[in-house]
Every structure is written in structure tokens, then in C-alpha cells.
Design an enzyme around this catalytic site. Structure first.
Site, PDB file in Angstrom:
ATOM      1  N   ARG A 259       6.935  19.103   5.340  1.00 53.49           N
ATOM      2  CA  ARG A 259       5.662  18.836   4.689  1.00 53.49           C
ATOM      3  C   ARG A 259       4.628  18.687   5.788  1.00 53.49           C
ATOM      4  O   ARG A 259       4.879  18.020   6.792  1.00 53.49           O
ATOM      5  CB  ARG A 259       5.737  17.527   3.902  1.00 53.49           C
TER       6      ARG A 259
ATOM      7  N   HIS B 263      -6.145 -14.546 -28.633  1.00 48.87           N
ATOM      8  CA  HIS B 263      -5.109 -13.650 -28.128  1.00 48.87           C
ATOM      9  C   HIS B 263      -3.724 -14.070 -28.614  1.00 48.87           C
ATOM     10  O   HIS B 263      -2.942 -13.251 -29.094  1.00 48.87           O
ATOM     11  CB  HIS B 263      -5.112 -13.644 -26.587  1.00 48.87           C
TER      12      HIS B 263
HETATM   13  C1  HCA Z   1      -0.824   6.942   9.056  1.00 51.51           C
HETATM   14  C2  HCA Z   1      -1.751   7.754   8.223  1.00 51.51           C
HETATM   15  C3  HCA Z   1      -1.303   8.080   6.834  1.00 51.51           C
HETATM   16  C4  HCA Z   1      -0.500   9.363   6.783  1.00 51.51           C
HETATM   17  C5  HCA Z   1      -0.271   9.874   5.405  1.00 51.51           C
HETATM   18  C6  HCA Z   1       0.491  11.173   5.360  1.00 51.51           C
HETATM   19  C7  HCA Z   1      -2.616   8.227   6.031  1.00 51.51           C
HETATM   20  O1  HCA Z   1      -0.818   5.715   8.902  1.00 51.51           O
HETATM   21  O2  HCA Z   1      -0.105   7.483   9.875  1.00 51.51           O
HETATM   22  O3  HCA Z   1       1.306  11.429   6.239  1.00 51.51           O
HETATM   23  O4  HCA Z   1       0.270  11.918   4.394  1.00 51.51           O
HETATM   24  O5  HCA Z   1      -2.908   7.376   5.231  1.00 51.51           O
HETATM   25  O6  HCA Z   1      -3.302   9.201   6.310  1.00 51.51           O
HETATM   26  O7  HCA Z   1      -0.552   7.024   6.274  1.00 51.51           O
END
Ligand code: HCA
Ligand code: CU
Length: 386
Positions: free
Chosen positions: A139, A297
């Protein structure tokens, strides 16, 4: 709404308590905590678990290997920077699902990483390519997707898809997206890559995390990130319980394969591990999530629970509470309470006496169940009853 949305696959919930959750300022999981939590999440039917990069600490390295070896029913994804060394470490630990991420917004890529677009593109291509060539499910997530200009976001995804990524992540990293913004971005990504999975990860800085997750699902995302209690950086992300409550009320079928009755135990476990109590406003598992107070309620709920309940408490293995220890209490609630205390139906006069006594006693303070019982017994015996 069916169990599928706009042509995407069935819903998958990814729990990131062990990764995002451990970034919560008060979370310091031990290795034993992590394994216990992974087993509990797996038992509740969560589809995917996200683990931290083995590169972050020695105990993370050990936990990643240990949890992979548990051979859970849930699919394990390891969260990694687009760095070859991180990828090699995860593969060495036995990971077969790699969640790569890279900041694509001007704020993250420009200021903090000081990278030009060609450098970012090369980094995405190399990292995704390396992971894919090792046979992993990859991903790629564009960190700070909602502050990344759309053409840049799609260009980054184009590179990742060409290199073999099978899922694209659109995280609202700083929690600024609205449901409409999430819907628009997810729809654009789905249109461009029809065969691929789309994941949404929403921070709760403006209180929109659950709503945004559902907007993502409605727009075609099939993988939604959560943590238990919503813990994570700052005020965290979409909570598992919040998402389950939201989806259940849309269509119970959407969450039929999760063991909802295990949610109170999961929330309590993570609350204990992080040294807090379950927050008062946590959907489904807060102490008073199913407590009714005001007379209007309680009267209605005693006749028909659906009047003031979104979800039957039995769905999560809980019971409704009709509070009588408040000055807002009503006669029907008191009559119901008296029947429990006396073991018989109360006479109208008894209900009248007990209601007045409770309202007076509760004028200055809220009464718990024991105090409520005492007030009622004292009032009835003073009036010459039992
Ligand atoms: C982080 C950032 C992350 C990554 C989310 C993801 C975010 O803390 O490393 O990998 O999709 O909020 O962007 O958590
Ligand atoms: Cu995050």
C-alpha cells in the site's frame, strides 16, 4: 445502503492501535501488551492490524516478529517509511503486507523533507518497487493528502501504481478535511484506479474523524483505519467504537462480522494500558453511554427504548441504566426503581413520596445507586411504610 458502496470491495477495518496508537503521548505498550492487544483485536474480527516499523525501536523489532508469528486471522501490515533499510527489516521479520507512506504536501515534502518532485517520485518508485519485487502486498499512502494539490497527489499515486502498489492511502494527517472534501478526493482516486483498494486514515483534530471515515466509505474507500479509543498523535484518529457505532446505525449488516460485544473489553484494555478511563463521550463504551436521566427520557425509554437510543445496548453486551438519582428524575423511572428495590409494584403514594424525596436529596448532588436506595428507604419508612 448495502454492504458494498460505490463498486468497491467489502469493508475492511484496519486497526492501527499498535502503530498510530502507540504515537499517543500516554501510550507506552510493553511487548506483552502489544501481543495481548493483537490477540484481542484478532478475536474481535478486525480485518487488518497495522504494526510500527521494526526500525523504530528494539522492542518494536521484537514485537513485529512476535505478532507476525502469532499467525492471526487478521492480515498484518507493517507501517514503513519509503526507505530501503526499513523495508528490508520488515521483510526480514516475515512481513508480507507493507504500508509505505511518504509526505506529498508542500508542508511535508517541501519544508520538512526539502525534496523536489523528481526526488519524491524516485523515492516512491524505488521503495514500492523494492517491496513489490519481494512479493509483498504494498500500500502506498500520500501523507497529508488533503493539503497536497490534487495533480500532485494523483501524480504520486500514478508512480506508486506503476511500481505495483495495490492499495492507495489518503490520510487526513492533520485532521483538517471535511466529509465533502474526503468524498471528493476518494471519488477522484477511485475513478482513476478502478481496480485498486483505497484506504482512509483520518485524524480527529477538528472532531470530524468518524464522519470523514464514513464519507470515505460512501465515496468508495474500502479500507478504514481506526485505533481503539481513537488514540494516536495529538487527539488521535477515528475510534473503532465510533466507526462501529456509525456504521451499525447505517446498516447493521456492514459490521455483522465483528464481535461488537467485545468492544467494551477492548476499550477497557487500552484505557488501562494507557492509564486512563474510557472517555465520557466514547460511543458505545462510555460509562454512561446507555444511561437515561431526565424524566421525559426515562419515561419514554421505559415504554419504548428506541425513543432515545441509537443502538440497543445489548448489541455491545451492555444494559441500559434508568437513572433516578438526579433532580430531573421522573415518576415512571422512580416507579420502575421501586419495583426493583421492593420486589413488588409500588403504590402511587409510595411513588409520590420517593420521587419527592429523591428530587430534594439530589438537589445538591448526584446520587449513586446505593445513595438512591437509602434515600428511598428512609423516605418510605418515615412515611410509615416499609
Ligand atoms: C504518521 C502519519 C500518518 C500515516 C498514515 C498512513 C498520517 O504518523 O506516520 O500511513 O496512511 O496520519 O498521515 O499516521
Ligand atoms: Cu496518522
Amino acid at each position: 445502503m448495502g454492504t458494498r458502496n460505490m463498486g468497491n470491495g467489502p469493508l475492511r477495518i484496519l486497526d492501527s492501535t499498535l502503530r498510530e496508537g502507540e504515537q499517543f503521548a500516554d501510550a507506552h505498550f510493553t511487548q506483552a501488551d502489544r501481543a495481548r492487544l493483537a490477540l484481542a483485536l484478532d478475536a474481535s474480527g478486525i480485518d487488518e492490524l497495522e504494526l510500527p516499523s521494526p526500525a523504530v525501536s528494539r522492542s518494536a523489532t521484537a514485537s513485529v516478529a512476535e505478532i507476525i508469528q502469532l499467525r492471526l486471522a487478521a492480515q498484518v501490515r507493517v507501517h514503513l517509511r519509503c526507505h530501503p533499510a526499513d523495508i528490508e527489516m520488515a521483510l526480514a521479520a516475515g512481513a508480507t503486507g507493507l504500508n509505505l507512506f511518504l509526505g506529498t504536501s508542500p508542508a511535508l515534502a517541501g519544508q520538512s523533507l526539502r525534496r523536489s518532485w523528481p526526488q519524491l517520485a524516485r523515492q516512491i518508485r524505488d521503495a514500492v518497487g523494492l517491496a513489490v519485487s519481494a512479493g509483498a502486498f504494498v500500500r502506498f499512502s500520500a501523507e497529508d493528502a488533503f493539503r497536497t494539490p490534487r495533480p500532485r497527489l494523483l501524480a504520486a499515486f500514478d508512480v506508486a501504481v506503476e511500481a505495483g502498489a495495490r492499495r492507495l492511502g489518503v490520510p487526513d494527517t492533520v485532521g483538517i478535511a471535511t466529509p465533502a472534501m474526503v468524498g471528493a478526493t476518494v471519488r477522484a482516486v477511485r475513478r482513476r484506479y478502478p481496480g485498486l483498494s483505497v484506504e482512509f486514515h483520518g485524524h480527529n483534530d477538528t472532531g470530524c474523524a468518524v464522519a470523514n471515515s464514513v464519507a470515505a466509505w460512501e465515496a468508495g474507500a474500502d479500507c478504514l483505519d481506526v485505533t481503539v479509543l481513537g488514540i494516536g498523535e495529538r487527539v488521535g484518529i477515528t475510534s473503532l467504537g465510533g466507526l462501529l457505532a456509525r456504521l451499525y446505525t447505517l446498516n447493521p449488516e456492514l459490521v455483522a462480522r465483528y464481535r461488537l460485544e467485545q468492544l467494551p473489553g477492548l476499550d477497557a484494555m487500552v484505557a488501562a494500558m494507557t492509564g486512563m478511563t474510557v472517555p465520557f463521550n466514547q460511543p458505545l463504551t462510555a460509562a454512561h453511554a446507555f444511561t437515561h436521566v431526565a424524566g421525559v427520557h426515562t419515561n419514554a425509554v421505559l415504554r419504548s427504548p428506541g425513543t432515545y437510543e441509537a443502538i440497543d445496548p445489548a448489541v455491545v453486551g451492555r444494559a441500559r441504566v434508568i437513572s433516578v438519582g438526579s433532580r430531573l428524575t421522573g415518576r415512571h423511572a422512580v416507579a420502575n426503581f421501586l419495583a426493583e428495590v421492593l420486589g413488588r409494584e409500588a403504590a402511587p403514594a409510595e411513588v409520590q413520596i420517593a420521587t419527592e424525596a429523591l428530587k430534594t436529596a439530589a438537589e445538591g448532588r448526584r446520587l449513586d445507586r446505593a445513595a438512591t436506595t437509602n434515600v428511598v428507604r428512609a423516605a418510605l419508612s418515615a412515611a410509615g411504610g416499609n
